[in-house]
Write a protein that holds these residues in place. Structure first.
Motif, PDB file in Angstrom:
ATOM      1  N   LEU A  90       0.862  -1.175   0.000  1.00 13.19           N
ATOM      2  CA  LEU A  90       0.000   0.000   0.000  1.00 13.19           C
ATOM      3  C   LEU A  90       0.901   1.228   0.000  1.00 13.19           C
ATOM      4  CD1 LEU A  90      -3.050   0.864   0.275  1.00 13.19           C
ATOM      5  CD2 LEU A  90      -2.601   1.094   2.731  1.00 13.19           C
ATOM      6  N   VAL A  91       0.669   2.127  -0.956  1.00 10.67           N
ATOM      7  CA  VAL A  91       1.544   3.288  -1.106  1.00 10.67           C
ATOM      8  C   VAL A  91       0.739   4.582  -1.093  1.00 10.67           C
ATOM      9  CG1 VAL A  91       3.171   1.928  -2.476  1.00 10.67           C
ATOM     10  CG2 VAL A  91       1.461   3.351  -3.641  1.00 10.67           C
ATOM     11  N   ARG A  92       1.456   5.679  -0.884  1.00  9.33           N
ATOM     12  CA  ARG A  92       0.851   7.006  -0.905  1.00  9.33           C
ATOM     13  C   ARG A  92       0.504   7.417  -2.345  1.00  9.33           C
ATOM     14  NH1 ARG A  92       4.612  12.088   0.468  1.00  9.33           N
ATOM     15  NH2 ARG A  92       5.370  11.566  -1.621  1.00  9.33           N
ATOM     16  N   GLY A  93      -0.626   8.075  -2.503  1.00  8.22           N
ATOM     17  CA  GLY A  93      -0.976   8.649  -3.786  1.00  8.22           C
ATOM     18  C   GLY A  93      -1.593   7.658  -4.756  1.00  8.22           C
ATOM     19  N   VAL A 140      -9.792  12.396   4.817  1.00  8.02           N
ATOM     20  CA  VAL A 140      -8.949  12.753   5.963  1.00  8.02           C
ATOM     21  C   VAL A 140      -7.823  13.653   5.463  1.00  8.02           C
ATOM     22  CG1 VAL A 140      -7.484  11.883   7.818  1.00  8.02           C
ATOM     23  CG2 VAL A 140      -9.453  10.528   7.054  1.00  8.02           C
ATOM     24  N   PRO A 141      -7.699  14.886   5.968  1.00  9.30           N
ATOM     25  CA  PRO A 141      -6.626  15.775   5.523  1.00  9.30           C
ATOM     26  C   PRO A 141      -5.251  15.201   5.857  1.00  9.30           C
ATOM     27  CG  PRO A 141      -8.305  16.972   6.767  1.00  9.30           C
ATOM     28  CD  PRO A 141      -8.563  15.509   6.970  1.00  9.30           C
ATOM     29  N   VAL A 142      -4.304  15.415   4.950  1.00  6.40           N
ATOM     30  CA  VAL A 142      -2.937  14.998   5.198  1.00  6.40           C
ATOM     31  C   VAL A 142      -2.015  16.058   4.629  1.00  6.40           C
ATOM     32  CG1 VAL A 142      -2.922  13.562   3.106  1.00  6.40           C
ATOM     33  CG2 VAL A 142      -1.201  13.191   4.877  1.00  6.40           C
ATOM     34  N   SER A 143      -1.122  16.566   5.470  1.00 10.20           N
ATOM     35  CA  SER A 143      -0.223  17.635   5.069  1.00 10.20           C
ATOM     36  C   SER A 143      -1.042  18.793   4.476  1.00 10.20           C
ATOM     37  CB  SER A 143       0.807  17.089   4.072  1.00 10.20           C
ATOM     38  OG  SER A 143       1.772  18.078   3.756  1.00 10.20           O
ATOM     39  N   ARG A 144      -0.760  19.203   3.235  1.00 11.77           N
ATOM     40  CA  ARG A 144      -1.498  20.332   2.642  1.00 11.77           C
ATOM     41  C   ARG A 144      -2.683  19.886   1.790  1.00 11.77           C
ATOM     42  NH1 ARG A 144       3.210  19.663  -0.389  1.00 11.77           N
ATOM     43  NH2 ARG A 144       2.951  19.509  -2.657  1.00 11.77           N
ATOM     44  N   TYR A 145      -2.998  18.597   1.812  1.00 15.14           N
ATOM     45  CA  TYR A 145      -4.079  18.066   0.985  1.00 15.14           C
ATOM     46  C   TYR A 145      -5.348  17.826   1.813  1.00 15.14           C
ATOM     47  CZ  TYR A 145      -0.099  17.256  -2.076  1.00 15.14           C
ATOM     48  OH  TYR A 145       1.031  17.427  -2.837  1.00 15.14           O
ATOM     49  N   ASP A 146      -6.499  17.932   1.145  1.00 17.27           N
ATOM     50  CA  ASP A 146      -7.781  17.744   1.826  1.00 17.27           C
ATOM     51  C   ASP A 146      -8.129  16.275   2.037  1.00 17.27           C
ATOM     52  OD1 ASP A 146      -8.182  20.496   1.885  1.00 17.27           O
ATOM     53  OD2 ASP A 146      -9.215  20.505  -0.058  1.00 17.27           O
ATOM     54  N   ASN A 147      -7.535  15.408   1.195  1.00 18.62           N
ATOM     55  CA  ASN A 147      -7.851  13.979   1.256  1.00 18.62           C
ATOM     56  C   ASN A 147      -6.571  13.150   1.337  1.00 18.62           C
ATOM     57  OD1 ASN A 147     -10.860  14.053   0.695  1.00 18.62           O
ATOM     58  ND2 ASN A 147     -10.089  15.155  -1.092  1.00 18.62           N
ATOM     59  N   ARG A 181      11.509   4.274   7.552  1.00 21.18           N
ATOM     60  CA  ARG A 181      12.777   4.761   7.008  1.00 21.18           C
ATOM     61  C   ARG A 181      12.588   5.568   5.726  1.00 21.18           C
ATOM     62  NH1 ARG A 181      18.178   4.245   7.401  1.00 21.18           N
ATOM     63  NH2 ARG A 181      19.392   4.418   5.481  1.00 21.18           N
ATOM     64  N   TYR A 182      11.816   5.046   4.793  1.00 21.12           N
ATOM     65  CA  TYR A 182      11.662   5.690   3.490  1.00 21.12           C
ATOM     66  C   TYR A 182      10.278   6.314   3.297  1.00 21.12           C
ATOM     67  CZ  TYR A 182      15.660   2.621   2.575  1.00 21.12           C
ATOM     68  OH  TYR A 182      16.861   1.952   2.637  1.00 21.12           O
ATOM     69  N   GLY A 183       9.415   6.171   4.269  1.00 25.34           N
ATOM     70  CA  GLY A 183       8.033   6.579   4.101  1.00 25.34           C
ATOM     71  C   GLY A 183       7.770   8.055   4.315  1.00 25.34           C
ATOM     72  N   CYS A 184       6.500   8.425   4.220  1.00 22.61           N
ATOM     73  CA  CYS A 184       6.034   9.796   4.431  1.00 22.61           C
ATOM     74  C   CYS A 184       5.477   9.895   5.852  1.00 22.61           C
ATOM     75  CB  CYS A 184       4.954  10.136   3.407  1.00 22.61           C
ATOM     76  SG  CYS A 184       4.077  11.680   3.741  1.00 22.61           S
ATOM     77  N   ARG A 185       6.064  10.744   6.655  1.00 25.84           N
ATOM     78  CA  ARG A 185       5.635  10.825   8.057  1.00 25.84           C
ATOM     79  C   ARG A 185       4.194  11.316   8.184  1.00 25.84           C
ATOM     80  NH1 ARG A 185       6.312  16.134  10.078  1.00 25.84           N
ATOM     81  NH2 ARG A 185       7.432  17.527   8.654  1.00 25.84           N
ATOM     82  N   HIS A 186       3.736  12.135   7.232  1.00 24.49           N
ATOM     83  CA  HIS A 186       2.361  12.648   7.295  1.00 24.49           C
ATOM     84  C   HIS A 186       1.354  11.533   7.058  1.00 24.49           C
ATOM     85  CE1 HIS A 186       4.019  16.669   7.381  1.00 24.49           C
ATOM     86  NE2 HIS A 186       4.683  16.441   6.257  1.00 24.49           N
ATOM     87  N   ILE A 187       1.588  10.737   6.016  1.00 23.85           N
ATOM     88  CA  ILE A 187       0.708   9.599   5.740  1.00 23.85           C
ATOM     89  C   ILE A 187       0.759   8.597   6.888  1.00 23.85           C
ATOM     90  CG2 ILE A 187       0.491   7.517   4.309  1.00 23.85           C
ATOM     91  CD1 ILE A 187      -0.813   9.753   2.931  1.00 23.85           C
ATOM     92  N   ASN A 188       1.959   8.299   7.344  1.00 29.03           N
ATOM     93  CA  ASN A 188       2.098   7.320   8.430  1.00 29.03           C
ATOM     94  C   ASN A 188       1.341   7.765   9.677  1.00 29.03           C
ATOM     95  OD1 ASN A 188       3.649   5.699   6.811  1.00 29.03           O
ATOM     96  ND2 ASN A 188       5.612   6.314   7.698  1.00 29.03           N
TER      97      ASN A 188
END
Length: 245
Positions: A90-93, A140-147, A181-188
Motif C-alpha cells: 500500500l503506497v501514498r498517492g 482525511v486531511p494529510v499535510s497540505r491536501y484535503d484527502n 525509514r523511506y516513508g512519508c511521516r504525514h501519511i504514516n
C-alpha cells in the motif's frame, strides 16, 4: 509461537513470516532471542540455513534450507534473478495503472550508529514492475491536501536489492505506508491515528516461484495476508476510488 509452514521436505522449509520478526539475529540485534531461524530450529528440531531475507516489517513467503549446500544452490537462484517474487503493498498517492521502475540502486550495508545503513559500492541495475489493483481516497486531511490518497499494488522486483521495493517507490514519490525509514511521516501519522491497532509496514511477500535444487521441480508458494492487512483492506473498501483509467 509456531510459524505457519507453507512447504517442507527433507531439503527445504518455507514459512509465512510474520511482520515484526527478524529472519536471524544481526549485529544490531544480538540480544534478541526471537527470530525465524531460532523458531524453526525449535519447531522442527533441525538446524536451518537462511537462503534470502525479508525485512523485519515485511511478512510473507520465506524459504530456508536444512543444509548449507541446498542453501547455496537456492541462494544462487536469487542472486541470478532466476526466482519470481510477487509482493503486495500500500503506497501514498494514485499510481499509474501499471509500470516498470528502472532505477539503479547502490548496495546498503548495516552499521552501528544513528543510521542503520550506509551506501557502499557502485549502483547496480534494479527493476520493479507494478500493477495498480485499487485506489482509495479517504476524507482525511494529510499535510497540505484535503484527502488521503492511497494505491494497493501488486509488485514484482526483478532483482533483490536491499530495500528495493521501498527505495523504488520512495523514488517515485509513492512511499509505502508504514515505512519508518523511506516513508512519508504525514501519511504514516494519519494511518496510525485512525487504525493504530493495525498499523504496520504495508508490504507482504505473497508468492515465490523457484526451482527446487534437489528435485528440479518448479515450486510456487503462496502466503496469505495477516489479519492487520486484511482488516485495513476491508476498511479501505468503503473509500474505493473510481476505476483506474
Amino acid at each position: 509461537m509456531s510459524l505457519e509452514i507453507l512447504f517442507q521436505d527433507e531439503h527445504l522449509i518455507a514459512v509465512n513470516k510474520p511482520a515484526g520478526l527478524l529472519v536471524h539475529r544481526t549485529e544490531l540485534a544480538k540480544e534478541e532471542e526471537d527470530a525465524v531461524v531460532q523458531r524453526l530450529r525449535d519447531q522442527t528440531g533441525q538446524w536451518v540455513f537462511p537462503v534470502h531475507r525479508l525485512d523485519r516489517g515485511t511478512s510473507g513467503v520465506l524459504v530456508m534450507a536444512f543444509s548449507p549446500d541446498i542453501a547455496r544452490q537456492l541462494a544462487a537462484q536469487f542472486a541470478e534473478s532466476q526466482t519470481r517474487k510477487t509482493y503486495h503493498c500500500l503506497v501514498r498517492g494514485f499510481c499509474d495503472k501499471s509500470g516498470v521502475i528502472d532505477y539503479p540502486l547502490a548496495k546498503l550495508n548495516e552499521k552501528k550508529g544513528r543510521s542503520r545503513f550506509k551506501i557502499v559500492g557502485t549502483e547496480k541495475a534494479a527493476e520493479t514492475s507494478f500493477l495498480s489493483l485499487a485506489q482509495y481516497q479517504l476524507p482525511v486531511p494529510v499535510s497540505r491536501y484535503d484527502n488521503t490518497r492511497l494505491s494497493w499494488l501488486e509488485v514484482t522486483p526483478k532483482q533483490g536489492r536491499t530495500h528495493q521495493i521501498r527505495r523504488h517507490f520512495k523514488h517515485q514519490l509513492h512511499p509505502l505506508v508504514g515505512d519508518s525509514r523511506y516513508g512519508c511521516r504525514h501519511i504514516n501519522k494519519v494511518i496510525k491515528d485512525i487504525w493504530s491497532e493495525d498499523y504496520r509496514l504495508m508490504l507482504h511477500a505473497s508468492k515465490l516461484e523457484f526451482t527446487h535444487p534437489a528435485t528440479k521441480e518448479v515450486k510456487m508458494l503462496n502466503a496469505g495476508f495477516d489479519k492487520k492487512i486484511t482488516t485495513v483492506l476491508d476498511r479501505l473498501s468503503a473509500y474505493r476510488y473510481e476505476a483506474i483509467c
